[in-house]
Design a protein around this motif. Structure first.
Motif, PDB file in Angstrom:
ATOM      1  N   CYS A   1       0.932  -1.306  -0.238  1.00  5.76           N
ATOM      2  CA  CYS A   1      -0.030  -0.012  -0.078  1.00  5.76           C
ATOM      3  C   CYS A   1       0.984   1.312  -0.087  1.00  5.76           C
ATOM      4  N   LEU A   2       1.455   1.437  -1.133  1.00  3.69           N
ATOM      5  CA  LEU A   2       2.433   2.673  -1.290  1.00  3.69           C
ATOM      6  C   LEU A   2       1.777   4.234  -0.993  1.00  3.69           C
ATOM      7  N   GLN A   3       2.062   4.903  -0.149  1.00  5.41           N
ATOM      8  CA  GLN A   3       1.327   6.166   0.069  1.00  5.41           C
ATOM      9  C   GLN A   3       2.093   7.454  -0.314  1.00  5.41           C
ATOM     10  N   CYS A   4       3.499   7.319  -0.022  1.00  5.52           N
ATOM     11  CA  CYS A   4       4.207   8.390  -0.209  1.00  5.52           C
ATOM     12  C   CYS A   4       5.613   8.262  -0.998  1.00  5.52           C
ATOM     13  N   PHE A   5       6.080   9.175  -1.756  1.00  9.20           N
ATOM     14  CA  PHE A   5       7.460   9.232  -2.164  1.00  9.20           C
ATOM     15  C   PHE A   5       8.014  10.274  -1.402  1.00  9.20           C
ATOM     16  N   PHE A   6       9.025  10.205  -0.785  1.00  2.00           N
ATOM     17  CA  PHE A   6      10.064  11.194  -0.083  1.00  2.00           C
ATOM     18  C   PHE A   6      11.025  11.591  -0.961  1.00  2.00           C
ATOM     19  N   LEU A   7      11.317  12.784  -1.364  1.00  2.00           N
ATOM     20  CA  LEU A   7      12.434  13.146  -2.077  1.00  2.00           C
ATOM     21  C   LEU A   7      13.359  14.197  -1.445  1.00  2.00           C
ATOM     22  N   PHE A   8      14.478  13.529  -1.332  1.00  2.00           N
ATOM     23  CA  PHE A   8      15.499  14.416  -0.236  1.00  2.00           C
ATOM     24  C   PHE A   8      16.737  14.929  -1.265  1.00  2.00           C
ATOM     25  N   HIS A   9      16.959  16.370  -1.323  1.00  2.19           N
ATOM     26  CA  HIS A   9      17.784  16.907  -2.143  1.00  2.19           C
ATOM     27  C   HIS A   9      18.015  18.615  -1.937  1.00  2.19           C
ATOM     28  N   SER A  10      18.972  18.897  -2.426  1.00  2.00           N
ATOM     29  CA  SER A  10      19.151  20.193  -2.388  1.00  2.00           C
ATOM     30  C   SER A  10      18.807  21.271  -3.289  1.00  2.00           C
ATOM     31  N   MET A  11      18.820  22.443  -2.970  1.00  2.00           N
ATOM     32  CA  MET A  11      18.404  23.410  -4.226  1.00  2.00           C
ATOM     33  C   MET A  11      19.544  24.128  -4.889  1.00  2.00           C
ATOM     34  N   GLY A  12      20.791  24.033  -4.294  1.00  2.00           N
ATOM     35  CA  GLY A  12      21.873  24.912  -4.743  1.00  2.00           C
ATOM     36  C   GLY A  12      22.675  24.287  -5.918  1.00  2.00           C
ATOM     37  N   GLY A  13      22.865  23.004  -5.778  1.00  2.00           N
ATOM     38  CA  GLY A  13      23.737  22.423  -6.763  1.00  2.00           C
ATOM     39  C   GLY A  13      23.056  22.020  -8.039  1.00  2.00           C
TER      40      GLY A  13
ATOM     41  N   GLN B   1       9.487  24.108 -10.475  1.00  2.00           N
ATOM     42  CA  GLN B   1       9.183  22.735 -10.492  1.00  2.00           C
ATOM     43  C   GLN B   1       8.522  22.189  -9.125  1.00  2.00           C
ATOM     44  N   LEU B   2       9.220  22.598  -8.009  1.00  2.00           N
ATOM     45  CA  LEU B   2       8.494  22.201  -6.651  1.00  2.00           C
ATOM     46  C   LEU B   2       7.135  22.661  -6.563  1.00  2.00           C
ATOM     47  N   THR B   3       6.770  23.839  -6.988  1.00  2.00           N
ATOM     48  CA  THR B   3       5.295  24.409  -7.014  1.00  2.00           C
ATOM     49  C   THR B   3       4.404  23.579  -7.923  1.00  2.00           C
ATOM     50  N   GLU B   4       5.042  23.411  -8.896  1.00  2.00           N
ATOM     51  CA  GLU B   4       4.147  22.698  -9.971  1.00  2.00           C
ATOM     52  C   GLU B   4       3.822  21.279  -9.634  1.00  2.00           C
ATOM     53  N   HIS B   5       4.880  20.700  -9.201  1.00  2.00           N
ATOM     54  CA  HIS B   5       4.817  19.129  -9.114  1.00  2.00           C
ATOM     55  C   HIS B   5       5.028  18.447  -7.659  1.00  2.00           C
ATOM     56  N   ALA B   6       5.231  19.221  -6.541  1.00  2.00           N
ATOM     57  CA  ALA B   6       5.255  18.656  -5.195  1.00  2.00           C
ATOM     58  C   ALA B   6       3.871  18.724  -4.557  1.00  2.00           C
ATOM     59  N   ASP B   7       3.233  17.757  -3.713  1.00  3.57           N
ATOM     60  CA  ASP B   7       2.255  17.918  -3.113  1.00  3.57           C
ATOM     61  C   ASP B   7       2.490  18.772  -1.747  1.00  3.57           C
TER      62      ASP B   7
ATOM     63  N   MET C   1       8.489  13.388 -13.160  1.00  5.83           N
ATOM     64  CA  MET C   1       8.163  11.834 -13.420  1.00  5.83           C
ATOM     65  C   MET C   1       7.468  11.085 -12.456  1.00  5.83           C
ATOM     66  N   LEU C   2       7.655  11.311 -11.359  1.00  5.15           N
ATOM     67  CA  LEU C   2       6.695  10.923 -10.252  1.00  5.15           C
ATOM     68  C   LEU C   2       5.187  11.087 -10.438  1.00  5.15           C
ATOM     69  N   GLN C   3       4.893  12.451 -10.904  1.00  9.66           N
ATOM     70  CA  GLN C   3       3.624  13.036 -11.023  1.00  9.66           C
ATOM     71  C   GLN C   3       3.117  12.354 -12.318  1.00  9.66           C
ATOM     72  N   ASP C   4       3.791  12.232 -13.293  1.00 11.46           N
ATOM     73  CA  ASP C   4       3.406  11.622 -14.467  1.00 11.46           C
ATOM     74  C   ASP C   4       2.979  10.129 -14.280  1.00 11.46           C
ATOM     75  N   ASN C   5       3.850   9.527 -13.511  1.00  9.72           N
ATOM     76  CA  ASN C   5       3.802   7.942 -13.408  1.00  9.72           C
ATOM     77  C   ASN C   5       2.840   7.406 -12.253  1.00  9.72           C
ATOM     78  N   TYR C   6       2.876   8.283 -11.146  1.00 14.05           N
ATOM     79  CA  TYR C   6       2.321   7.952 -10.075  1.00 14.05           C
ATOM     80  C   TYR C   6       1.396   8.977  -9.259  1.00 14.05           C
ATOM     81  N   PRO C   7       0.194   9.626 -10.304  1.00 16.36           N
ATOM     82  CA  PRO C   7      -0.290  10.871  -9.769  1.00 16.36           C
ATOM     83  C   PRO C   7      -1.218  10.835  -8.741  1.00 16.36           C
ATOM     84  N   ASP C   8      -1.393   9.642  -8.134  1.00 18.71           N
ATOM     85  CA  ASP C   8      -2.228   9.462  -6.915  1.00 18.71           C
ATOM     86  C   ASP C   8      -1.261   9.144  -5.448  1.00 18.71           C
ATOM     87  N   ILE C   9      -0.096   9.173  -5.820  1.00 19.57           N
ATOM     88  CA  ILE C   9       0.731   9.047  -4.690  1.00 19.57           C
ATOM     89  C   ILE C   9       1.285  10.213  -4.211  1.00 19.57           C
ATOM     90  N   TYR C  10       1.492  10.465  -2.936  1.00 21.12           N
ATOM     91  CA  TYR C  10       1.750  11.974  -2.422  1.00 21.12           C
ATOM     92  C   TYR C  10       3.194  12.177  -2.693  1.00 21.12           C
TER      93      TYR C  10
END
Length: 445
Positions: A131-143, A192-198, A156-165
Motif C-alpha cells: 500500500c504505497l502512500q508517499c514518495f519522499f524526495l531528499f535533495h538540495s536546491m543549490g547544486g 518545479q516544486l511549486t508545480e509538481h510537489a504536494d 516523473m513521479l507526478q506523471d507515473n504515480y499521480p495518486d501517490i503523495y
C-alpha cells in the motif's frame, strides 16, 4: 500498514538519506528490544530475500530507497560503511561527470538521459509495496544534481504515480553559499516544486548551522571541522518524527497524507515551516526541559528550520505532532495556552492538526514537531528572489545554462514569475486577501 519510498538525489540528498536510515534503524531496533514484534519497520523497510527477519535488522531488511547522484563519491562511501547491506545495489544510479552546479545540466541533460533507468528503479521499489502512500524526495536546491535531476524525478513521479503523495525535503543555500549560481538553481527548481510537489519542507542551510552552533556539540567546540553531520542529524530526526505516527501506535495517529490535506489550503502554497524540540544532541549536558516549556520552545524562532519568525506573521494552519510521554490533556492544555499568541487567518482560527505517538525517539522521553503553513516564508522567498535578480540583471553565467539543449531565457523568466506570484500570494493572505483565482478550503480539525 502503508509504505513510503525514499528517493535521495545528489550529495546533500544522499548524506541526509544516510543519516535518516541510520536513525531509523536505531529507532526500530530499540522498539524490538522492548518486546514489540509488530511490522512497524515495514513502512520504510522490506524484508531481505536472503533469509528470515532476525534481531539484527540491518542484516535482514532492505531500505525502500532509490539513490541517485551524478558523481560517485558519496554513494561509494555509503557502500563502504555500515549501511551497505541495507541498500539494494540495483537501486543505485551514478555517473562520473557531475552536473557542474547547473540546474539545466541536471534537469534537461541527465534527467532525460537517465529517466528510463530511474523509472525502472522506482517501479521496482513500488512493486515491493502493498500500500504505497508517499514518495519522499531528499535533495538540495543549490547544486546541479539535487536541483536539476531531483526536480526531473519529481515531474516523473507526478506523471507515473499521480495518486501517490510527493513530499519533498529541500535544503536551501545560504546567502554566502560557495556555489555562485545557487540562486539560479534554487529559483529554477522552485518553479518545479511549486508545480509538481504536494508538500515541500524547506530547510535553510544557515538556520541549520545556527542551530548546531547554539544547541549542538559544535557550539561547545568551535574547532569541529564538519558541522554538516549535525545538520544532517537535525533533518533526519525531523523526518523520523514526522513519520512516527505512520510507523508506531499512538492515541492520535497522523499519516503523511493528512499533513497535506490539513495544512495546504491552496494547492501552490504547500511550503511548510517546520520546527522541533528538543534540539540538543544526544549526550549533551543541557538540562531536561519541563513539558510545557517544550511546547513553548517549538514555536520560538531559534527552533525554526528557516530564518523566519512565524509568530510575527499569519498562520494558515498548524500541526503539532508529539512523541513519547505526552497525554492528550497536555496537548490540549498547551494549545489553549499558546493559541492567543498565534495569529491565525480569520477563516481558519481553529486550524490545528494534532498527533500523539507513544514511541519516543531514541535517547529522549518526549519530542515535539510543529509544522505550519505560515506567511513568514515569503521573507525567505524574497531573499532568494533578490539574490537571483542580482545575478540575472547582469546576465551573469547565463550562457552556461542556455548552452544546454532545451534551455532558454524564457525558463528563467517563468521561474522568476512563479516565485514572484508565490510571494505575492502569501503577502495577500497576510493582509487578509486571497491568492489570485483561489477560494479557501476550510480545514477540518
Amino acid at each position: 500498514m502503508t509504505q513510503s519510498i525514499v528517493i535521495q538525489v545528489g550529495q546533500c540528498g544522499n548524506q541526509i538519506g544516510c543519516r535518516f536510515w541510520d536513525l531509523a534503524l536505531q529507532e526500530h531496533a530499540q522498539y524490538r528490544k522492548h518486546g514489540s514484534r509488530d511490522d512497524s519497520w515495514n513502512s520504510f523497510f522490506m524484508q531481505s530475500k536472503s533469509g528470515n527477519l532476525s534481531d539484527n535488522l540491518s542484516e535482514s531488511i532492505k531500505a525502500r530507497a532509490v539513490l541517485v547522484d551524478m558523481e560517485e563519491g558519496v554513494i561509494n562511501q555509503l557502500l563502504k560503511g555500515p549501511l551497505a547491506k541495507l541498500l539494494d545495489q540495483k537501486q543505485l544510479l551514478t555517473d562520473v561527470s557531475g552536473a557542474g552546479n547547473n540546474w539545466a545540466t541536471g534537469h534537461l541533460h541527465f534527467g532525460a538521459q537517465y529517466r528510463e533507468r530511474i523509472e525502472e528503479c522506482v517501479r521496482r521499489a513500488a512493486e515491493q509495496c502493498d500500500c504505497l502512500q508517499c514518495f519522499f524526495l531528499f535533495h538540495s536546491m543549490g547544486g546541479g544534481t539535487g536541483s536539476g535531476v531531483g526536480t526531473s524525478i519529481l515531474s516523473m513521479l507526478q506523471d507515473n504515480y499521480p495518486d501517490i503523495y510527493r513530499f519533498v525535503t529541500a535544503v536551501y543555500p545560504s546567502a554566502d553559499d560557495d556555489v555562485v549560481t545557487s540562486p539560479y538553481n534554487a529559483v529554477l527548481a522552485m518553479n518545479q516544486l511549486t508545480e509538481h510537489a504536494d508538500c515541500v519542507l524547506p530547510f535553510e542551510n544557515q538556520a541549520l548551522m545556527d542551530i548546531t552552533m547554539k544547541f549542538g556539540k559544535e557550539g561547545k567546540d568551535k574547532a569541529d571541522k564538519n558541522p554538516y553531520d549535525s545538520m544532517n542529524d537535525i533533518v533526519g530526526k525531523m523526518l523520523l518524527n514526522i513519520t512516527s505516527s505512520s510507523r508506531f501506535e499512538g492515541a492520535l495517529n497522523v499519516d503523511i497524507n493528512e499533513i497535506t490535506t490539513n495544512l495546504v489550503p491552496f494547492p501552490r502554497l504547500h511550503y511548510l515551516v517546520s520546527s522541533q524540540t528538543p534540539l540538543v544532541q544526544d549526550g549533551s549536558s543541557m538540562p531536561l526541559r519541563r513539558l510545557d516549556q517544550l511546547f513553548t520552545d517549538v514555536f520560538l524562532r531559534e527552533h525554526q528550520m528557516i530564518k523566519a519568525d512565524p509568530r510575527n506573521s499569519m498562520y494558515l494552519s498548524c500541526a503539532l505532532m508529539c512523541r513519547g510521554k505526552i497525554e492528550l490533556s497536555d496537548l490540549r492544555r498547551n494549545i489553549d495556552r499558546l493559541r492567543p499568541s498565534l495569529n491565525f487567518i480569520h477563516w481558519n482560527t481553529d486550524g490545528w492538526k494534532t498527533g500523539l505517538c507513544s514511541v519516543a525517539p531514541v535517547g529522549q522521553q518526549q519530542a515535539l514537531v510543529a509544522l505550519s503553513n505560515n506567511t513568514c516564508i515569503r521573507h525567505s522567498m524574497q531573499n532568494l528572489k533578490d539574490r537571483f535578480v542580482k545575478l540575472y540583471r547582469r546576465k551573469a553565467h547565463i550562457h552556461h545554462y542556455t548552452s544546454i539543449d532545451g534551455m532558454d531565457n524564457e525558463i528563467f523568466s517563468q521561474s522568476l514569475e512563479s516565485l514572484s506570484t508565490l510571494i505575492q500570494d502569501y503577502t495577500n493572505l497576510e493582509t487578509g486577501n486571497l491568492p489570485s483565482n483561489a477560494a479557501p478550503i476550510i480545514i477540518a480539525d
